[in-house]
Design an enzyme around this catalytic site. Structure first.
Site, PDB file in Angstrom:
ATOM      1  N   GLY A 155       0.794  -1.232   0.000  1.00  0.00           N
ATOM      2  CA  GLY A 155       0.000   0.000   0.000  1.00  0.00           C
ATOM      3  C   GLY A 155       0.817   1.267   0.000  1.00  0.00           C
ATOM      4  O   GLY A 155       2.025   1.207   0.048  1.00  0.00           O
ATOM      5  N   SER A 156       0.185   2.466  -0.059  1.00  0.00           N
ATOM      6  CA  SER A 156       0.844   3.759   0.084  1.00  0.00           C
ATOM      7  C   SER A 156       0.670   4.716  -1.074  1.00  0.00           C
ATOM      8  O   SER A 156      -0.287   4.623  -1.826  1.00  0.00           O
ATOM      9  CB  SER A 156       2.314   3.583   0.373  1.00  0.00           C
ATOM     10  N   ARG A 157       1.651   5.668  -1.244  1.00  0.00           N
ATOM     11  CA  ARG A 157       1.528   6.691  -2.283  1.00  0.00           C
ATOM     12  C   ARG A 157       2.901   7.188  -2.713  1.00  0.00           C
ATOM     13  O   ARG A 157       3.900   6.992  -2.035  1.00  0.00           O
ATOM     14  CB  ARG A 157       0.699   7.878  -1.793  1.00  0.00           C
TER      15      ARG A 157
END
Length: 220
Positions: free
Chosen positions: A188-190
């Site tokens: 996950g994340s950005r």
């Protein structure tokens, strides 16, 4: 943060940093079946399939248009805005943020040719990466690059609620090429891009991107 090496070309259809997770799940699955734990073994078999799928690392056709800058991540554009200041560029800039959910390919790619000027790692929290404050509060790793034409930009890996390990395999002083694999954020994340104020943005909020394949815009 994990500084694992990364091959220039994918040797397997899965990302190298994921091999240890795949090996562990296969080992546990095999042991459970060996000792007759059929239900638990079946559950771990499903987990193994998911882990293999999560760490998939497909090849991409990199756009060769002059001055085109490509997305560093698969995901959805959640921010396109001008910023008066940032921690990564000395002048006002444009910020483009791409949110990766657990179903996206998580291999990160270099957005544009250049030389790595500086890498700064910040330990931090693990709040939902879709929140804008995650850019300054969460664990993150910033790579500042000077393009061959002199333009400066930064790409920042930001850990999220589930993501607990940032992988970066490039070093300060290294020459990098657009579309090269350089790391990932596990689970996950950005990714945040900080670009020159005169950068010609070609994406909008809500648009889906593919790492190394989607053109984010053009350097002037």
């Amino acid at each position: 943060m994990d500084n694992s090496k990364w091959p220039a070309r994918a040797v397997l259809p899965v990302a190298q940093p994921g091999l240890k997770f795949i090996f562990i799940t296969i080992l546990i699955t095999g042991m459970l079946f060996y000792f007759g734990r059929m239900v638990s073994g079946s559950i771990f078999l499903a987990v193994t399939v998911f882990v293999c799928w999560f760490f998939r690392d497909p090849d991409r056709i990199i756009p060769q248009e002059e001055k085109s800058l490509v997305s560093p991540a698969d995901g959805k554009v959640i921010i396109v805005e001008n910023r008066g200041k940032s921690d990564y560029l000395p002048d006002p800039c444009i910020k483009v943020s791409i949110f990766m959910n657990v179903f996206n390919v998580h291999v990160n790619r270099v957005p544009f040719d250049g030389k790595v000027q500086k890498i700064v790692y910040h330990p931090g929290k693990f709040m939902n990466a879709s929140f804008d404050k995650a850019s300054v509060l969460n664990e993150r790793n910033a790579v500042m690059i000077q393009a061959d034409g002199g333009e400066k930009f930064a790409v920042v890996q930001v850990a999220g609620l589930v993501a607990r390990r940032i992988v970066n395999c490039i070093k300060e002083g290294e020459q990098v090429k657009k579309g090269d694999r350089y790391g990932m954020i596990q689970f996950g994340s950005r990714l945040d891009l900080y670009l020159p104020l005169d950068f010609d943005v070609a994406v909008r909020v809500g648009e889906k991107t593919k790492a190394g394949a989607t053109i984010i815009g053009y350097m002037k």
